[in-house]
Enzyme design. Structure first.
Site, PDB file in Angstrom:
ATOM      1  N   HIS A   1      -2.853  -1.156  -3.141  1.00  0.00           N
ATOM      2  CA  HIS A   1      -3.925  -0.181  -2.881  1.00  0.00           C
ATOM      3  C   HIS A   1      -3.605   1.080  -3.656  1.00  0.00           C
ATOM      4  CE1 HIS A   1      -4.617  -2.151   1.293  1.00  0.00           C
ATOM      5  NE2 HIS A   1      -5.152  -2.838   0.319  1.00  0.00           N
TER       6      HIS A   1
ATOM      7  N   ASP B   1      -4.402  -4.677   5.988  1.00  0.00           N
ATOM      8  CA  ASP B   1      -4.823  -5.572   4.916  1.00  0.00           C
ATOM      9  C   ASP B   1      -3.594  -6.300   4.367  1.00  0.00           C
ATOM     10  OD1 ASP B   1      -6.475  -6.741   3.014  1.00  0.00           O
ATOM     11  OD2 ASP B   1      -6.075  -5.166   1.542  1.00  0.00           O
TER      12      ASP B   1
ATOM     13  N   SER C   1       0.853  -1.179   0.000  1.00  0.00           N
ATOM     14  CA  SER C   1       0.000   0.000   0.000  1.00  0.00           C
ATOM     15  C   SER C   1       0.895   1.236   0.000  1.00  0.00           C
ATOM     16  CB  SER C   1      -0.918  -0.072   1.221  1.00  0.00           C
ATOM     17  OG  SER C   1      -1.698   1.064   1.332  1.00  0.00           O
TER      18      SER C   1
END
Lengths: 282, 192
Positions: free
Chosen positions: B43, B136, B16
């Site tokens: 992401h 995540d 991310s």
């Protein structure tokens, strides 16, 4: 995630669902259906035997299962480049037609239908369009019919999509199509757009088409990704047969046509146009 | 444990915040003949939905694509999860996309991609978790380890934001903790 034996039992469950309800999810793609069934078991705190028992005995529960299995996420003007293309290319070409027939297959809670209606209204085409929108989920169709959505969670995303799709249009244009009530956290489509599309409950997989018309345009976005390849092809064939030659199909940005029907459509930007080639039955 | 003779069917990488430059670095330095398909789940900012493929392609020495649903994994290709879709790997080596609800506030969700890879490829997966500002991916990479796949977590010291690798390290002990340059060297040394 889960082990292979569990995966087999999910298949058994789909068989049960097929036997005792009008729905058939056997040809949905394994990956997503497994996760959805797992989620149902968690949400209702059932093990597989209990789930099967409840499915066999409780008709209302079956409807809840269908709601939970189907994916209902959608946005106004999702994937702005698609709407830009519709605006600049597709609808300009259809402008001189006396009538335009449109079908939204798998319309979920209707955001796509209203995006399209707004675009058609902006282009002055709304009155000559006949719009049908179908979905398997009764609950989603109720939301679609009401045209009323959560405000805080959605508004900025929807407005950004609109502005990305139509950079030349002022944002007031977008705002003009909604009644916004911040205290109730609601954005509702203006009554002038409500009732222009006919929302019909329809199972794309099992039921015959609920209309006799042919179509100029079929929207079916991010629906086929939940089907296996065989089922995908059958649905594409359905669309092919119900499109006018030259009519177009709008799929999700990352969906494509594979197999035989690839030759029956020409890809033009984000839309698939039905070509007018012969095909023979062997 | 790392087995010299093991060949991996797929490499899945999640990241991310800050991961763009790490991934760029890896794809710029990787052996151009690198065979094993690489699946990326990164992401991205919600309002910047396009441009990541182009950005990565600038430096990458192997082709980067955003796959369509049901695309088959092919050698010498990097697959980037398209924005606004979850990406799953299937048993037959194909890719499945989904627009299901966000998971861990993310779509694509790294947990989803990594755990589907663990399920579909078992001990033939190499999972890599990079820098990020969100947890995540932590559970997903643990699932790869649980299924006897090989796991690498980026050294938190080398991360822009180390929330993601740290939450993974809290859950389990990966096979290796490496900085980006070491990850690159490790990949280039893999048997093809």
């Amino acid at each position: 995630m889960q082990n292979r034996e569990e995966r087999q039992t999910y298949k058994d469950y789909l068989q049960v669902l097929k036997e005792c309800s009008p729905y058939d999810f056997c040809e949905y793609s394994d990956n997503s259906i497994d996760r959805r069934i797992q989620k149902i078991m968690q949400d209702y705190r059932l093990n597989l035997d209990e789930l099967i028992y409840k499915t066999r005995t409780d008709e209302e529960f079956v409807e809840l299962v269908v709601e939970a299995i189907t994916v209902n996420t959608t946005e106004l003007f999702r994937d702005p480049p698609v709407w830009k293309h519709l605006y600049e290319k597709v609808y300009w070409a259809l402008k001189s037609r006396p009538k335009i027939n449109i079908w939204h297959a798998g319309c979920s809670s209707g955001q796509e239908v209203y995006s399209n209606l707004i675009l058609l209204d902006i282009m002055g085409l709304a009155d000559k369009c006949e719009i049908y929108a179908t979905d398997i989920s009764k609950k989603s169709l109720e939301v679609a019919n009401s045209g009323s959505y959560k405000y805080n969670f959605n508004f900025q995303k929807y407005l950004n999509n609109f502005q990305d799709a139509f950079p030349n249009l002022p944002k007031e244009k977008f705002l003009g199509y909604f009644d916004i009530d911040e205290s109730k956290d609601r954005m509702s489509v203006k009554p002038s757009l409500l009732g222009k599309a006919k929302f019909i409950k329809h199972d794309l997989v099992k039921q015959p088409l609920p209309f006799y018309n042919k179509f100029d345009l079929i929207f079916c976005r991010n629906v086929l990704i939940y089907f296996n390849s065989g089922l995908q092809s059958r649905i594409i064939q359905k669309f092919h047969d119900t499109l006018f030659p030259g009519g177009a199909m709008v799929l999700g940005t990352h969906e494509s046509i594979n197999g035989f029907f690839k030759t029956k459509f020409a890809k033009n930007g984000p839309v698939y146009e039905r070509t007018n080639t012969f095909h023979f039955k062997y | 444990m790392y087995n010299q003779d093991q060949t991996y069917k797929v490499i899945v990488m999640g990241g991310s915040a800050g991961s763009f430059s790490v991934v760029s670095h890896i794809l710029a330095g990787i052996n151009p003949e690198f065979k094993i398909p690489i699946v990326l789940c990164l992401h991205r900012l919600k309002h910047v939905r396009s441009g990541l493929v182009e950005g990565l392609s600038l430096k990458s020495v192997i082709p980067v694509v955003e796959p369509n649903d049901k695309a088959k994994l092919r050698p010498n290709t990097v697959y980037l999860a398209p924005s606004n879709y979850h990406l799953f790997l299937e048993l037959d080596g194909s890719i499945a996309l989904s627009t299901e609800e966000s998971f861990n506030h993310s779509r694509p969700s790294i947990d989803y991609t990594l755990s589907s890879a663990a399920y579909a490829f078992r001990d033939r997966v190499l999972g890599i978790l990079l820098t990020g500002a969100n947890k995540d991916g932590a559970r997903g990479i643990k699932e790869i380890a649980d299924n006897k796949g090989f796991t690498i977590v980026q050294d938190p010291k080398s991360c822009d934001i180390d929330t993601m690798p740290r939450s993974a390290l809290q859950l389990f002990q990966p096979d290796l903790v490496l900085d980006p340059q070491q990850i690159l060297e490790f990949l280039n040394a893999l048997p093809q």
